[in-house]
Design an enzyme around this catalytic site. Structure first.
Site, PDB file in Angstrom:
ATOM      1  N   SER A 257       0.831  -1.206   0.000  1.00  0.00           N
ATOM      2  CA  SER A 257       0.000   0.000   0.000  1.00  0.00           C
ATOM      3  C   SER A 257       0.871   1.264   0.000  1.00  0.00           C
ATOM      4  O   SER A 257       1.655   1.466  -0.925  1.00  0.00           O
ATOM      5  CB  SER A 257      -0.965  -0.055   1.190  1.00  0.00           C
ATOM      6  OG  SER A 257      -1.936   0.963   1.073  1.00  0.00           O
TER       7      SER A 257
ATOM      8  N   ASP B 280      -0.039  -4.182  -3.978  1.00  0.00           N
ATOM      9  CA  ASP B 280      -1.199  -3.305  -4.133  1.00  0.00           C
ATOM     10  C   ASP B 280      -0.871  -1.862  -3.715  1.00  0.00           C
ATOM     11  O   ASP B 280      -1.429  -1.344  -2.736  1.00  0.00           O
ATOM     12  CB  ASP B 280      -2.420  -3.829  -3.359  1.00  0.00           C
ATOM     13  CG  ASP B 280      -3.733  -3.434  -4.052  1.00  0.00           C
ATOM     14  OD1 ASP B 280      -3.738  -3.320  -5.293  1.00  0.00           O
ATOM     15  OD2 ASP B 280      -4.739  -3.218  -3.366  1.00  0.00           O
TER      16      ASP B 280
ATOM     17  N   HIS C 298      -7.429  -5.589  -0.592  1.00  0.00           N
ATOM     18  CA  HIS C 298      -6.194  -4.789  -0.539  1.00  0.00           C
ATOM     19  C   HIS C 298      -5.084  -5.541   0.208  1.00  0.00           C
ATOM     20  O   HIS C 298      -3.936  -5.581  -0.238  1.00  0.00           O
ATOM     21  CB  HIS C 298      -6.517  -3.466   0.155  1.00  0.00           C
ATOM     22  CG  HIS C 298      -5.438  -2.435   0.107  1.00  0.00           C
ATOM     23  ND1 HIS C 298      -4.702  -2.159  -1.036  1.00  0.00           N
ATOM     24  CD2 HIS C 298      -4.975  -1.567   1.063  1.00  0.00           C
ATOM     25  CE1 HIS C 298      -3.838  -1.173  -0.771  1.00  0.00           C
ATOM     26  NE2 HIS C 298      -3.982  -0.815   0.494  1.00  0.00           N
TER      27      HIS C 298
END
EC number: 3.1.1.32
Length: 301
Positions: free
Chosen positions: A137, A165, A230
């Site tokens: 992330s 991601d 996610h």
């Protein structure tokens, strides 16, 4: 006003090896006290793992990933803990509003990792070729910023950065200098699992779109299951550390070929060996809903 201020003092590192699996926190000043750094040379391959927004280095997914790496090889794993600057300790209901502050800290944390890298290279004779970064992330963008900074410092490029991601909000429309980018390392591997918290934009040398890059199997309804999708990127990659060639990517097209038809020349396996495959570009990766998520029925290419 920044509710989640960054300073070098707020970043800690957990250093793990097969010989020393203690979760002690180190700083730039105290890392020399770790057994591994008592000598002036360390030959192990180094892996930095960096968490994202409102997470920490001790979150279960990263603990499991670090263990998988140590089970797999004689690595030195550095878990970067920037939880204070990632707004992890803030009041639950306010955390989302603080996202822009955490996002604005990413370059500073990346610069910190570059500073640690410089120390490893210059003080401990670790070759750059032995240092790999993994980030989830916001941690993916941090890893990208570290990749830019080490080049500025004249250290050359990391051999590989793996972006799990990479965060979409605040980054997806940025140009290369303001996000993780394929020029940040010799090989940049991106895993896409969410189109809301992540991004569909191609960012790396290889971009793997797991289940088309959104709505991961087993994560429930779209939107509600977004956080699950996610974080699934971390779980997929951990399984790919444990099981070589566990998830096979087929070249992205309107009618992707079945995985069963894959050969080494046109398909690529997600994971630590992805860069040994000749093909680059965008790949579609079908996945199962439960660990180990494998799509290959035991096939190795």
């Amino acid at each position: 006003f920044n509710p989640c201020p960054y300073s070098d003092d707020t970043v800690k590192m957990i250093v793990l090896t097969r010989e020393n699996k203690k979760y002690d926190f180190y700083t730039l000043d105290t890392i020399k006290n770790h057994n591994e750094f008592k000598d002036t040379i360390t030959l192990k391959p180094h892996v930095f793992i960096t968490h994202g927004f409102t997470s920490s280095a001790t979150a279960e997914n990263f603990v499991v990933m670090a263990k998988a790496l140590l089970d797999k090889g004689n690595y030195l794993v550095i878990l970067t803990d920037w939880r204070m600057a990632a707004c992890t300790n803030e009041i639950a209901g306010l955390k989302l509003a603080y996202y822009p502050y955490a996002a604005s800290n990413t370059r500073l944390v990346g610069n910190y990792i570059a500073t640690v890298t410089k120390m490893l290279v210059q003080k401990y004779n670790v070759p750059m070729a032995n240092i790999r970064l993994i980030g989830h992330s916001l941690g993916a963008h941090i890893s990208g910023f570290a990749g830019k900074k080490v080049q500025e410092l004249g250290l050359g490029k990391y051999p590989e950065i793996i972006g799990l991601d990479p965060a979409g909000p605040s980054f997806k429309s940025n140009d290369c200098s303001q996000r993780i980018c394929e020029t940040d390392a010799n090989y940049v591997q991106i895993i896409h699992t969410s189109n809301r918290l992540g991004t569909e934009r191609t960012l790396g040398t290889v971009d793997f779109y797991m289940n088309n890059g959104y709505n991961q199997p087993g994560c429930g309804l779209p939107i509600i299951g977004e956080t699950c999708s996610h974080t699934r990127a971390v779980k997929y990659f951990t399984e790919c550390i444990k099981h070589e060639c566990c998830l096979i990517g087929v070249p992205k097209s309107k009618n992707p070929q079945p995985v069963s038809k894959c050969t080494r020349n046109e398909c690529v396996c997600v994971g630590l060996n992805a860069k040994t495959y000749p093909k680059t570009g965008s790949f579609y990766v079908p996945v199962e809903s439960k660990a180990p998520y494998c799509n290959n029925k035991g096939k190795i290419i």
